[in-house]
Design an enzyme around this catalytic site. Structure first.
Site, short mmCIF file in Angstrom:
data_model
loop_
_atom_site.label_atom_id
_atom_site.label_comp_id
_atom_site.label_asym_id
_atom_site.label_seq_id
_atom_site.Cartn_x
_atom_site.Cartn_y
_atom_site.Cartn_z
N ARG A 175 -7.88 -0.46 0.77
CA ARG A 175 -8.43 -1.68 0.13
C ARG A 175 -8.85 -1.41 -1.31
O ARG A 175 -8.87 -2.33 -2.12
CB ARG A 175 -9.57 -2.23 0.99
CG ARG A 175 -10.73 -1.30 1.13
CD ARG A 175 -11.64 -1.67 2.30
NE ARG A 175 -11.02 -1.38 3.59
CZ ARG A 175 -11.56 -1.69 4.77
NH1 ARG A 175 -12.74 -2.30 4.82
NH2 ARG A 175 -10.95 -1.39 5.90
N ASP A 214 1.34 6.10 5.68
CA ASP A 214 0.41 5.14 5.09
C ASP A 214 0.97 4.48 3.82
O ASP A 214 0.28 3.72 3.15
CB ASP A 214 -0.93 5.85 4.80
CG ASP A 214 -2.13 4.94 4.98
OD1 ASP A 214 -1.97 3.86 5.58
OD2 ASP A 214 -3.22 5.31 4.50
N LYS A 219 -10.47 12.48 8.38
CA LYS A 219 -10.03 12.04 9.70
C LYS A 219 -9.98 13.23 10.66
O LYS A 219 -9.83 14.37 10.22
CB LYS A 219 -8.61 11.47 9.59
CG LYS A 219 -8.52 10.13 8.91
CD LYS A 219 -7.06 9.66 8.87
CE LYS A 219 -6.93 8.33 8.16
NZ LYS A 219 -7.53 7.19 8.87
N GLU A 237 -9.67 3.55 2.00
CA GLU A 237 -9.14 3.73 0.64
C GLU A 237 -8.08 2.71 0.30
O GLU A 237 -7.88 2.39 -0.87
CB GLU A 237 -8.57 5.15 0.50
CG GLU A 237 -7.14 5.37 1.01
CD GLU A 237 -6.97 5.08 2.49
OE1 GLU A 237 -7.95 5.21 3.24
OE2 GLU A 237 -5.85 4.74 2.91
N ASP A 295 -2.87 9.97 3.84
CA ASP A 295 -4.26 9.56 3.98
C ASP A 295 -5.00 10.54 4.89
O ASP A 295 -4.96 10.41 6.11
CB ASP A 295 -4.32 8.14 4.55
CG ASP A 295 -5.76 7.66 4.74
OD1 ASP A 295 -6.68 8.33 4.22
OD2 ASP A 295 -5.93 6.60 5.39
N ASP A 300 -12.45 6.85 3.73
CA ASP A 300 -11.24 6.59 4.50
C ASP A 300 -10.82 5.11 4.43
O ASP A 300 -9.73 4.75 4.85
CB ASP A 300 -11.47 7.02 5.96
CG ASP A 300 -10.17 7.17 6.73
OD1 ASP A 300 -9.09 7.16 6.08
OD2 ASP A 300 -10.23 7.32 7.96
N LYS A 319 0.85 -1.20 0.00
CA LYS A 319 0.00 0.00 0.00
C LYS A 319 0.88 1.25 0.00
O LYS A 319 1.70 1.43 0.89
CB LYS A 319 -0.91 -0.02 1.24
CG LYS A 319 -1.75 1.26 1.42
CD LYS A 319 -2.72 1.14 2.60
CE LYS A 319 -3.43 2.47 2.88
NZ LYS A 319 -4.34 2.40 4.04
#
Ligand code: BES
Ligand code: MN
Ligand code: ZN
Length: 499
Positions: free
Chosen positions: A352, A289, A278, A350, A271, A348, A266
């Site tokens: 996946r 991230d 968030k 994201e 993020d 959020d 990833k």
């Protein structure tokens, strides 16, 4: 810092300090410690007798030998109880000793790890010590302009070994240097702030890795990904001004006909959560991230440097998740690269989405195994704590082998179940799947979602949301980016070669 392997005895070392790890409760000195003690006129025996140093885990004492041995400073570091001694305790001890020496402004140290401390093969003690010394001294200082002159650096660590062990230990210590440098490379990428670690910059780092023999780098740009139909990945990128990249780094060290292992990381360089934004508190931590992507690049770099006879494909979907005017909105439906549709309940979730398309793409390489590495869920941190990697997947052998690699490296992995019924939680009323499964079992529903995009290949998912970043110092992982799971994956890949 340089690590040298030298033939000879530690007691004769010309260095500023000797590192002597000792177990708890040992009143009679043996081996190297006893030799150094004799040469120093008994200073080690004396401090043991006084009770000021007992060899308890992480205990540290510096004694001075007044001229003999030439090193003068003797750093005693506790290994804890003899019966509990293992490689992790040896790593901890050397890291601690080296950090202490650096703080004392000592620059050269010498050591002579003793093969009979554990039942492991003799070289393992040395590689553990070498890795931990390098990893424990890691600092991320590139953005500090004030007080740079006060930054102290160790120059070298010399290991003394008997001549018959010299070739083996020298070779193995060199390998641990490569591994430690790869871990520190991953740490650097993760520590870098998001304004200086964009998807484009991450791709540039991958291209630089490809100067090595047998390594090639290809970067799929937005236009290409759009044309391919990678709408899940492109959907996440839509809210950002930074162009997304799909980084493909290949290493061909194995036979041409041999199926590769694919590593999918990833690469969310920031993020924010997107429209499902968030909270401000700790949002800064979301520069990390891309830790999965960083680990994948680092593993391929090390595999190439070690010239492992293996084929690897690294896939790093890289983008920001931002709440721009074109950003994904909750409720949007995306047609993924696999053709399956996804209802975006929460922007959020994201990771996946981008991994879904990358995992589908991985099938193209007809991989023998696929491991994805992602800072995927806060729920995994709730379940297992900050230090443990969550492992889920469909292949029992891979999971077993990764657990074994976990034991060997100290990078803790724990399996969570991926039973079929979890898939019920990610069914959508109007699309094939939704991208969140609710609060309960969040690490598992995240993995279950990924599983829907996995091709016909053995697959394991590693959720590193907790251990990619440590909020407290660990002996050989200073607080901040850990470089986990670079050592775990390299151990796993090397073990595969033994089969
Ligand atoms: N990158 C985060 C997960 C994360 C959390 C990593 C804490 C490191 C530390 C991920 O993209 C995310 O936001 N996940 C959500 C999923 C939820 C909306 C289903 C989460 O964990 O809250
Ligand atoms: Mn997120
Ligand atoms: Zn994320």
């Amino acid at each position: 810092m340089k690590i040298n392997v030298c033939k000879g005895r530690l007691a004769d070392a010309k260095s500023q300090a000797l590192i002597i790890p000792l177990c708890e409760g040992g009143t009679t000195l043996s081996g190297v410690a006893s030799e150094v003690d004799k040469k120093s006129g008994g200073v080690i025996g004396e401090i043991l007798k006084s009770g000021d140093f007992e060899g308890k885990t992480a205990q540290l004492a510096v004694v001075y030998s007044r001229g003999t041995p030439a090193a003068n400073r003797i750093v005693l570091v506790g290994l804890g109880k003899k019966e509990e001694l293992n490689l992790e305790k040896i790593r901890n001890a050397y890291a601690r000793a080296m950090q202490h020496l650096r703080a004392m402004n000592v620059q050269d140290a010498a050591a002579s790890p003793e093969p009979d401390w554990t039942t492991e093969p003799r070289e393992k003690i040395f590689t553990a010590a070498a890795e931990a010394a390098l990893l424990g001294l890691y600092r991320f200082t590139s953005y500090k302009t004030i007080g740079r002159d006060d930054l102290r650096e160790m120059r070298k660590l010399d290991f003394f070994v008997p001549s018959e062990d010299y070739p083996l230990i020298r070779g193995e210590v060199e390998k641990s240097r490569v591994v430690a440098e790869a871990v520190c490379f991953a740490r650097d990428l993760v520590s870098a702030p998001a304004n200086e670690m964009t998807p484009s910059i991450l791709a540039d780092h991958a291209r630089k890795i490809a100067v090595r023999k047998q390594v090639t780098c290809e970067v799929l740009e937005a236009g290409k990904m759009k044309a391919l139909g990678m709408n899940a990945l492109m959907g996440v990128a839509a809210g950002s001004q930074q162009p997304p990249k799909l980084i493909i780094l290949q290493y061909s060290g194995g036979k041409k006909t041999e199926a590769p292992v694919a590593l999918v990381g990833k690469g969310l360089t920031f993020d924010s959560g997107g429209i499902s934004i968030k909270p401000a508190e700790k949002m800064d931590e979301m520069k990390t991230d891309m830790a999965g992507g960083a680990a994948v690049l680092a593993v391929i770099r090390a595999a190439a440097d070690l010239k492992l006879p293996i084929n690897l494909v690294g896939l790093v979907p890289a983008t920001e998740n931002m709440p721009g005017g074109k950003a994904l909105k909750p409720g949007d439906i995306l047609k993924s690269y696999s053709g399956q549709t996804i209802e975006v309940i929460n922007t959020d979730a994201e990771g996946r989405l981008i991994l879904a398309d990358a995992l589908t793409y991985a099938a193209k390489y007809k991989p023998a195994a696929v491991i994805d590495v992602a800072t995927l869920t806060g729920a995994c941190v709730v379940a297992l704590g900050e230090e443990v990697i969550g492992m889920l997947g469909t292949d029992e052998k891979m999971k077993k082998d990764l657990s074994r690699a976990s034991q060997a490296t100290g990078e803790k992995v724990w399996e969570l179940p991926l039973w079929d019924h979890y898939s019920d939680l990610i069914k959508s009323d109007i699309a094939d799947f939704k991208n969140t499964g609710g609060r309960m079992g969040g690490a598992i529903t995240g993995a279950a979602f990924l599983g829907k995009f996995v091709g016909k290949y053995p697959w394991v998912h590693l959720d590193i949301a907790g251990p990619s970043w440590f909020t407290k110092d660990k002996p050989y992982i200073p607080k901040g980016a850990s470089g986990i799971p670079v050592r775990l994956l390299l151990e796993y890949l090397q073990n595969r070669l033994q089969e």
